[in-house]
Design a protein around this motif. Structure first.
Motif, mmCIF file in Angstrom:
data_model
loop_
_atom_site.group_PDB
_atom_site.id
_atom_site.type_symbol
_atom_site.label_atom_id
_atom_site.label_comp_id
_atom_site.label_asym_id
_atom_site.label_seq_id
_atom_site.Cartn_x
_atom_site.Cartn_y
_atom_site.Cartn_z
ATOM 1 N N PHE A 5 -16.959 112.294 -11.251
ATOM 2 C CA PHE A 5 -15.857 111.470 -10.754
ATOM 3 C C PHE A 5 -15.423 110.461 -11.815
ATOM 4 C CE2 PHE A 5 -19.925 109.722 -9.473
ATOM 5 C CZ PHE A 5 -19.848 108.394 -9.877
ATOM 6 N N GLU A 6 -14.167 110.046 -11.697
ATOM 7 C CA GLU A 6 -13.659 108.940 -12.500
ATOM 8 C C GLU A 6 -14.008 107.637 -11.783
ATOM 9 O OE1 GLU A 6 -9.479 109.364 -13.508
ATOM 10 O OE2 GLU A 6 -9.638 111.528 -13.182
ATOM 11 N N TYR A 7 -14.210 106.583 -12.564
ATOM 12 C CA TYR A 7 -14.532 105.308 -11.927
ATOM 13 C C TYR A 7 -13.934 104.144 -12.708
ATOM 14 C CZ TYR A 7 -18.151 104.733 -15.523
ATOM 15 O OH TYR A 7 -18.815 104.606 -16.718
ATOM 16 N N ILE A 8 -13.724 103.053 -11.972
ATOM 17 C CA ILE A 8 -13.311 101.782 -12.553
ATOM 18 C C ILE A 8 -14.245 100.723 -11.963
ATOM 19 C CG2 ILE A 8 -11.467 100.079 -12.794
ATOM 20 C CD1 ILE A 8 -9.448 102.315 -12.260
ATOM 21 N N LEU A 9 -14.809 99.887 -12.821
ATOM 22 C CA LEU A 9 -15.686 98.823 -12.370
ATOM 23 C C LEU A 9 -14.979 97.486 -12.550
ATOM 24 C CD1 LEU A 9 -18.548 98.024 -11.367
ATOM 25 C CD2 LEU A 9 -19.201 97.790 -13.774
ATOM 26 N N GLY A 33 -14.312 104.874 -16.733
ATOM 27 C CA GLY A 33 -14.883 106.029 -17.401
ATOM 28 C C GLY A 33 -15.006 107.203 -16.458
ATOM 29 N N VAL A 34 -15.778 108.196 -16.877
ATOM 30 C CA VAL A 34 -16.021 109.401 -16.080
ATOM 31 C C VAL A 34 -17.529 109.581 -15.952
ATOM 32 C CG1 VAL A 34 -15.729 111.901 -15.921
ATOM 33 C CG2 VAL A 34 -13.889 110.489 -16.877
ATOM 34 N N TYR A 35 -18.002 109.701 -14.726
ATOM 35 C CA TYR A 35 -19.407 110.010 -14.496
ATOM 36 C C TYR A 35 -19.519 111.521 -14.417
ATOM 37 C CZ TYR A 35 -24.190 109.266 -12.984
ATOM 38 O OH TYR A 35 -25.562 109.251 -12.923
ATOM 39 N N PRO A 40 -27.439 105.148 -12.782
ATOM 40 C CA PRO A 40 -27.186 104.217 -13.886
ATOM 41 C C PRO A 40 -25.748 104.298 -14.380
ATOM 42 C CG PRO A 40 -28.311 106.162 -14.709
ATOM 43 C CD PRO A 40 -28.176 106.342 -13.214
ATOM 44 N N PHE A 41 -25.151 103.127 -14.605
ATOM 45 C CA PHE A 41 -23.819 103.051 -15.195
ATOM 46 C C PHE A 41 -23.916 102.266 -16.503
ATOM 47 C CE2 PHE A 41 -22.619 104.002 -10.866
ATOM 48 C CZ PHE A 41 -21.511 104.820 -11.022
ATOM 49 N N PRO A 42 -23.789 102.941 -17.644
ATOM 50 C CA PRO A 42 -23.789 102.197 -18.906
ATOM 51 C C PRO A 42 -22.489 101.431 -19.071
ATOM 52 C CG PRO A 42 -23.363 104.528 -19.309
ATOM 53 C CD PRO A 42 -23.668 104.392 -17.839
ATOM 54 N N ILE A 43 -22.597 100.205 -19.541
ATOM 55 C CA ILE A 43 -21.434 99.353 -19.761
ATOM 56 C C ILE A 43 -21.307 99.086 -21.252
ATOM 57 C CG2 ILE A 43 -20.428 97.071 -19.328
ATOM 58 C CD1 ILE A 43 -21.960 97.035 -16.670
ATOM 59 N N ASN A 44 -20.166 99.413 -21.801
ATOM 60 C CA ASN A 44 -19.903 99.171 -23.224
ATOM 61 C C ASN A 44 -18.413 98.889 -23.354
ATOM 62 O OD1 ASN A 44 -19.869 99.008 -25.976
ATOM 63 N ND2 ASN A 44 -20.681 101.055 -26.361
ATOM 64 N N THR A 45 -18.058 97.617 -23.390
ATOM 65 C CA THR A 45 -16.647 97.269 -23.324
ATOM 66 C C THR A 45 -16.393 95.935 -24.018
ATOM 67 O OG1 THR A 45 -14.777 97.022 -21.790
ATOM 68 C CG2 THR A 45 -16.879 96.061 -21.120
ATOM 69 N N ASP A 46 -15.141 95.671 -24.302
ATOM 70 C CA ASP A 46 -14.715 94.400 -24.891
ATOM 71 C C ASP A 46 -14.220 93.488 -23.771
ATOM 72 O OD1 ASP A 46 -13.713 92.327 -26.441
ATOM 73 O OD2 ASP A 46 -11.872 93.396 -26.965
ATOM 74 N N ILE A 47 -14.871 92.350 -23.578
ATOM 75 C CA ILE A 47 -14.484 91.470 -22.480
ATOM 76 C C ILE A 47 -13.692 90.249 -22.963
ATOM 77 C CG2 ILE A 47 -16.436 92.189 -21.053
ATOM 78 C CD1 ILE A 47 -17.683 89.412 -21.675
ATOM 79 N N TYR A 48 -13.231 90.270 -24.206
ATOM 80 C CA TYR A 48 -12.455 89.128 -24.691
ATOM 81 C C TYR A 48 -11.235 88.839 -23.807
ATOM 82 C CZ TYR A 48 -9.508 86.088 -27.460
ATOM 83 O OH TYR A 48 -8.713 85.045 -27.863
ATOM 84 N N PRO A 49 -10.463 89.859 -23.373
ATOM 85 C CA PRO A 49 -9.292 89.557 -22.540
ATOM 86 C C PRO A 49 -9.640 88.782 -21.266
ATOM 87 C CG PRO A 49 -9.170 91.808 -23.334
ATOM 88 C CD PRO A 49 -10.549 91.303 -23.674
ATOM 89 N N VAL A 50 -10.879 88.939 -20.788
ATOM 90 C CA VAL A 50 -11.295 88.244 -19.569
ATOM 91 C C VAL A 50 -11.784 86.832 -19.884
ATOM 92 C CG1 VAL A 50 -12.895 88.254 -17.617
ATOM 93 C CG2 VAL A 50 -11.857 90.396 -18.388
ATOM 94 N N ILE A 51 -12.715 86.715 -20.836
ATOM 95 C CA ILE A 51 -13.332 85.400 -21.063
ATOM 96 C C ILE A 51 -12.494 84.503 -21.965
ATOM 97 C CG2 ILE A 51 -15.632 86.363 -20.725
ATOM 98 C CD1 ILE A 51 -16.109 86.074 -23.703
ATOM 99 N N SER A 52 -11.386 85.007 -22.478
ATOM 100 C CA SER A 52 -10.515 84.140 -23.270
ATOM 101 C C SER A 52 -9.736 83.159 -22.392
ATOM 102 C CB SER A 52 -9.533 84.982 -24.097
ATOM 103 O OG SER A 52 -8.694 85.757 -23.259
ATOM 104 N N VAL A 110 -13.860 104.705 -7.138
ATOM 105 C CA VAL A 110 -14.289 106.073 -7.433
ATOM 106 C C VAL A 110 -13.185 107.063 -7.071
ATOM 107 C CG1 VAL A 110 -15.942 107.872 -6.832
ATOM 108 C CG2 VAL A 110 -16.721 105.518 -7.104
ATOM 109 N N LYS A 111 -12.880 107.964 -8.011
ATOM 110 C CA LYS A 111 -11.940 109.058 -7.736
ATOM 111 C C LYS A 111 -12.726 110.372 -7.816
ATOM 112 C CE LYS A 111 -7.697 109.189 -9.339
ATOM 113 N NZ LYS A 111 -6.491 109.377 -10.219
ATOM 114 N N PRO A 112 -13.062 110.971 -6.673
ATOM 115 C CA PRO A 112 -13.894 112.180 -6.671
ATOM 116 C C PRO A 112 -13.117 113.425 -7.118
ATOM 117 C CG PRO A 112 -13.847 111.098 -4.513
ATOM 118 C CD PRO A 112 -12.747 110.520 -5.320
ATOM 119 N N ASN A 113 -13.887 114.431 -7.515
ATOM 120 C CA ASN A 113 -13.356 115.775 -7.751
ATOM 121 C C ASN A 113 -13.954 116.728 -6.720
ATOM 122 O OD1 ASN A 113 -11.775 115.314 -10.153
ATOM 123 N ND2 ASN A 113 -13.694 115.125 -11.280
#
Length: 203
Positions: A100-104, A114-116, A132-144, A170-173
């Protein structure tokens, strides 16, 4: 849940109730009755610095890490972590979902998408798994944003009790005749997460 009525109609139009499709749909139905919780948040690094080193009685202190200040100046603040989502199934029907596709989202801000790529099956009658959901992202737009910096400081303060809403969209297939049929929208899974709970994971 109204979302499932839409997907039922789309699937039934494309394939007249094949056994495999009915199983997938019933497992998706059962998933809405599952209990979701955050099992753990670990390996949390902000600009390559362990987040626990940036937390104190007064909250989140960026001055404790020169690398973070430099990343902020460069307008790119990488966040790496792993979130383990626990799913418990109290019902009598197995619950599951294909890849599935997901947005957190944290609050109203998108943290990552991403896509699980693995299917999930939660056995009936008390079955439980941790995803488990690995998180690897740039959060500057949020914490700025100054208002978010204040919220971040309060959330990581040892002297305050606050909470934030975590939303997993979640967008299932569904597999129909060896083809993937994507759900036309997202199913929302919401969880209130207290700062005390997060701080306990970081210790």
């Amino acid at each position: 849940m109204k979302y499932y009525k839409i997907i039922f109609a789309l699937v039934l139009i494309g394939s007249v109730c094949s056994c495999g499709v009915k199983t997938q749909v019933s497992q998706l139905e059962a998933l809405q009755h599952c209990v979701f919780k955050v099992d753990a948040i670990d390996s949390v690094y902000l600009a390559k610095q362990p987040v626990d080193k940036l937390v104190g009685n007064g909250g989140f202190n960026m001055s404790r890490a020169p690398q973070l200040a430099l990343a902020f100046f460069q307008q790119e603040v990488p966040l790496k972590a792993r979130l383990d989502l626990g799913i418990a199934n109290p019902g009598s029907q197995d619950a599951g979902i294909n890849d599935f596709e997901y947005i957190l989202l944290v609050g109203n801000y998108e943290l990552l998408r991403g896509v699980y790529e693995h299917s999930i099956l939660v056995p009936a009658n008390g079955g439980r798994i941790s995803v488990p959901f690995p998180i690897n992202t740039d959060i500057y737009p949020v914490i700025s944003k100054p208002e978010n910096q204040r919220l971040l400081s309060d959330f990581f303060s040892l002297k305050k009790d606050t909470a934030v809403t975590i939303t997993l969209k979640v967008k299932p297939n569904i597999i129909v005749a060896d083809q993937k049929v994507s759900y036309p929208g997202y199913i929302d899974i919401k969880k209130q997460l207290s700062n005390r709970e997060v701080l306990s994971y970081l210790r």
